[in-house]
Every structure is written in structure tokens, then in C-alpha cells.
Design an enzyme around this catalytic site. Structure first.
Site: not given
Ligand SMILES: *Cc1c(COP(=O)(O)O)cnc(C)c1O
Length: 499
Positions: A112-114, A117
Site C-alpha cells: 500500500f505504500k505505493d 510514494l
């Protein structure tokens, strides 16, 4: 909309300034002065839009010094079909009438950090331009694995930026290492550090505080920056997917417009769940948040007793992205619950740094518990839940999502609360095939990483993500190992070309 630091009443700053600064000069975190409101009519309008449209609407409430055109361009670049597997950016999969999984793992790194970022580089370059800065932003990241790759993917080939990631040599999984060393892009650098993660992190911190270096780089048109998770530019993109998921449920006829839902989040640094809190206070119909932890259950204790105490053992678990004892983003929630009183908040934070512990007053605990339930699951419970969810629904979840599913089941059993619930699913099960294979199918993972992907695909009937499969055939571009005391030199060589 201006932004205020959690730790002082210093003059507020613009959204662009907050994004460029990351951390406030007083050591506090920036947050918006008010909660912008999304009324019922606006929510209805969002239902008819696609992810990109919803993102522009929500982001424009927070990033008021960006034009809609700028936001639309940033969103289009961040969430393109080349980056997020079709058909949807953040699909919602309904397991039954009241359990809806928000899949946040269809981006370039399958986690989920996509979401943050991919967008941050565009927000950062836009923000730099607005603050009159003409320099190239140089992002330095020390990583133990996942964040480095997500940052590389986000910044690769974004004009006006360069990115250098340091990882501990031998300190990541082989798959994580390959994800970084095969990274494409003309503005990226990846260096292994002959040391552990702490060495890499200390080295990066030293580079950030090296004034002569800063001046030298400044003279050559470079500005050092971080992609730290406390930057508001990482939080804002996460608010979007909660609005989007709710709209998806309305569109699919699973809930009525205006009906309340609960949101259950596997939590580490408290960023993802804080984004859900923001969504609610901006008008999304949410009843309760369920904060799920693994064996590092400091947040469960805090939300149950009001005591935050990091003086405790640290466990390595099968949900490594939640192995955290300091949840930095909790500071923003506490500030709000302190009635936006920076002195009161600072008192707690000072106790945390001096004694590793603080206890909030009864009023704050009451306000916390009015909205947050909490629980935790150890590795064995997460593994049992992976099996149960697979057998019950034919749905395969990763170890982080399994922690959330387990804590949700505990919560529902304890309270009888039957409110429809969105469960934040933060990673693809293929990213954690080692743990998922024995849990779901009772077989040990075998062979190398790629054999395990194939093994999990065969057992589940699901296709392994192309982003992971392709690593096998990509050339490794970055093989250099540097000693910790040569990290600065390596950055100089890379940027200034003296090496
Ligand atoms: C980072 C991460 C988390 C924790 O999210 P926070 O915003 O830090 O609470 C959970 N799961 C996965 C897979 C992650 O990468």
C-alpha cells in the site's frame, strides 16, 4: 488551507511549504488547520467518478495551493494503468455482506505504500516550484526493504528529482534486494551498505546534518530531501482511497449512500489508520476504527489503557511492516484530541523521549475509545486466519491483512457489532509466500523466491503479480557495496561526478 505544527503555535505554513519541509522546525508534524468538509451532495458526486477523479476532488481540499490541473496531472502520472494493474486502482472485494476488503496492493511494489510514494514525487516537485526553489530534489532513503523500493518506483524518472537508496548488504530478503538492484530509471542510485540497517540509517542522518555538504550541493543546484512517512504529502494520498472504497461500495449496491461503515486497519506507524480518521472527520460516514496490531501490540495497550509504553520487547513477526514500537503518526491524532493544544501534546512527547512512556488523561482516553477499538494477533493466529479466510471465502490474504481479519473477528465476537466493515489489505499474499503457503495450504515453501511464487500460484489458482515475476529476467544494475563511512563520498561521487 494552512498547516500547523503539532508542537508549537508558530505561524502556519502553506501546503507546499509543509510538503517541502516534511518535519516542522520545532520537531512537530504538520497538519491542516481544519478538517475540510465533504457534504452529502459532494459524496454523491464522487460515487460517479473513477479513482483519479475522486483523488483530484479530495486532494484539492487539502492542497489548496495546487491547481486542479496540477493535481490532475500528478494523479494521472501516479496512478496510471502502467503502474496499477487494471481494472481498478484500489478495488474492493466483498467476502460477505459485511466484510469488504480494500485491496491496496496492485501498484508497482504490491503493497500500500505505493499510493503515497507514487504521488509524493509529483507533489514535492510541484511544492518546490511554488516555494520558488529551482533545485533538483535529492531523496536519500535508508531502507530495510519495502519503503526503499516503493520510493524508487515513485521517483524513477520524475523530472527535477534524483533518488539514492541505501540498504544493508545481506539484511533484506533476496526478493527485496532484486526489487531494488534491478530498478529502472536514469535518476536512481542503489547502494548496499556493508553493515546493518542502523548503520545505513545513521549514515543517511549524518549526510542530512552535514552543513558543508549541504552548501556544496546547494552550489551545484541540489537540495537534500527525504520521503519520510511523516510528510503530509504521504498522508494526503491515503485519505483518497477510503473515500474511493466507500463510493465503490455504494456503486456496487453493498451499502446505501450515507450508511455508516467501520474501518479495520493493520497498523504500524499509524499512517494508514490516521488517513481513515481524516476521511471520517471530513465527512465520510464511518462509525468506528479497529486498530489491528501484531505481537508488537503497543497500540492495543495504548487504546485500552491510555498508557503508551515502548519499554517492552521487540518481536520479529511474519508481518514485518508492522514491527514497530514508535508509531510516529499517532502524534497527529493526539494533538487533535488534546484540543489542538501544542503545549499539552509536547508534554506527552517529551515524556516519550525521556522515559519512553506517557499516559494520556481520562478525557483523551474517553475520546479515543469513542472512535477506536483495538486488538492484536500473533503469528499463529494470523496463520490460522489465512487458512480460515481461504477455506471460508476462497480469498487469499497476506500476513498483514490476516492480522486485521483476525482482530476484526475478535472485535465482532466481543461486541456483536454487525456494521459493514472495510478491511484495509496492505500487501499481496505473493509478497509473503513463505508464510502464506504453510498457513493456507499446509505445505512448506520450497526452492528460491521464484519457485515459491510459482508454488503459491499453483496452490491458489491465482496469477502471481507480473511486477514480482519479471524480476527474474531483469538485469541487476546496482552491485556496489560501500562501507558505512564511505556513504557520503558515494553520494558526492554520484551527484557531482568526481568519482
Ligand atoms: C507500512 C505497512 C503497514 C503499516 O502501515 P502504517 O501506515 O505504518 O500503520 C501495514 N502493512 C504493510 C504491508 C505495510 O507495508
Amino acid at each position: 488551507m494552512n498547516y500547523q505544527s503539532t508542537r508549537s503555535s508558530a505561524a502556519p505554513v502553506t501546503p507546499a511549504q509543509a510538503i517541502v519541509a516534511g518535519l516542522a522546525p520545532d520537531g512537530g508534524l504538520y497538519l491542516p488547520e481544519q478538517f475540510p468538509q465533504v457534504g452529502p451532495e459532494q459524496l454523491r458526486a464522487l460515487v460517479g467518478m473513477d479513482y483519479e477523479g475522486r483523488a483530484v476532488e479530495i486532494l484539492s481540499l487539502f492542497l489548496t495551493d495546487f491547481s486542479r490541473q496540477e493535481l490532475a496531472a500528478a494523479v494521472a502520472a501516479a496512478y496510471s494503468r502502467q503502474k496499477f494493474a487494471p481494472p481498478q486502482v484500489a478495488p474492493v472485494v466483498s467476502l460477505d455482506d459485511r466484510t469488504h476488503v480494500l485491496e491496496l496492493f496492485h501498484g508497482p511494489t504490491c503493497a500500500f505504500k505505493d499510493f503515497a510514494l507514487q504521488l509524493l514525487p509529483h507533489l514535492l516537485t510541484g511544492a518546490l516550484a511554488k516555494t520558488g526553489c529551482q533545485k533538483t530534489a535529492v531523496i536519500l532513503v535508508a531502507t530495510s526493504g519495502d519503503t526503499g523500493k516503493a520510493a524508487l518506483e515513485g521517483f524513477a524518472d520524475v523530472p527535477g528529482t534524483k533518488i539514492c537508496v541505501f540498504y544493508p548488504d545481506g539484511g533484506t530478503s533476496n526478493m527485496q534486494r532484486l526489487q531494488m538492484t534491478t530498478q529502472k530509471g536514469g535518476n536512481v542510485q542503489v547502494l548496499a551498505v556493508d553493515g546493518n540497517f542502523d548503520n545505513a540509517q545513521t549514515g543517511v542522518k549524518q549526510i542530512f546534518t552535514d552543513r558543508p555538504l549541504e552548501e556544496e550541493l546547494d552550489g551545484k543546484g541540489f537540495l537534500l530531501s527525504s520521503a519520510n512517512s511523516i510528510n503530509w504529502g504521504r498522508l494526503a494520498p491515503q485519505i483518497v482511497y477510503y473515500f474511493s472504497a466507500y463510493c465503490q461500495l455504494v456503486q456496487d449496491g453493498k451499502i446505501a449512500l450515507g450508511q455508516q461503515v467501520n474501518i479495520c486497519v493493520p497498523t504500524g506507524n499509524f499512517g494508514n489508520i490516521l488517513a481513515a480518521y481524516y476521511a471520517k472527520h471530513c465527512g465520510l460516514p464511518v462509525a468506528r476504527f479497529i486498530c489491528a496490531s501484531n505481537q508488537n501490540n503497543i497500540l492495543t495497550d495504548f487504546l485500552t489503557t491510555g498508557i503508551y509504553d515502548r519499554n517492552r520487547p521487540f518481536y520479529l513477526t511474519t508481518s514485518p511492516s508492522m514491527d514497530i514500537l514508535i508509531s510516529s503518526n499517532l502524534e497527529r491524532l493526539l494533538y487533535l484530541l488534546c484540543g489542538r493544544d501544542p503545549a499539552k501534546l509536547k508534554g506527552y512527547m517529551d515524556q516519550l523521549s525521556a522515559q519512553g512512556r506517557y499516559q494520556v488523561d481520562g478525557g483523551i482516553l474517553e475520546r479515543l475509545q469513542a472512535e477506536f477499538a483495538a486488538g492484536w494477533a500473533d503469528d499463529a493466529a494470523a496463520a490460522r486466519t489465512i487458512r480460515r479466510v481461504w477455506e471460508q471465502y476462497g480469498y487469499l490474504c497476506d500476513t498483514h491483512t490476516a492480522v486485521a481479519m483476525d482482530v476484526l473477528a475478535q472485535y465482532q465476537q466481543r461486541t456483536g457489532d454487525a456494521t459493514p466493515t472495510l478491511v484495509s489489505s496492505t500487501a499481496s499474499p505473493f509478497k509473503f509466500a513463505d508464510a502464506v503457503l504453510p498457513a493456507a495450504f499446509g505445505v512448506p515453501a520450497q526452492g528460491d523466491d521464484f519457485a515459491r511464487l510459482a508454488q503459491l500460484a499453483a496452490a491458489s489458482g491465482l496469477a502471481a503479480p507480473a511486477q514480482l515475476l519479471e524480476l527474474q529476467s531483469l538485469p541487476e544494475r546496482f552491485t556496489r557495496v560501500v562501507p558505512p563511512d564511505r556513504m557520503k563520498q558515494a553520494v558526492q561521487d554520484w551527484l557531482l561526478g568526481n568519482g
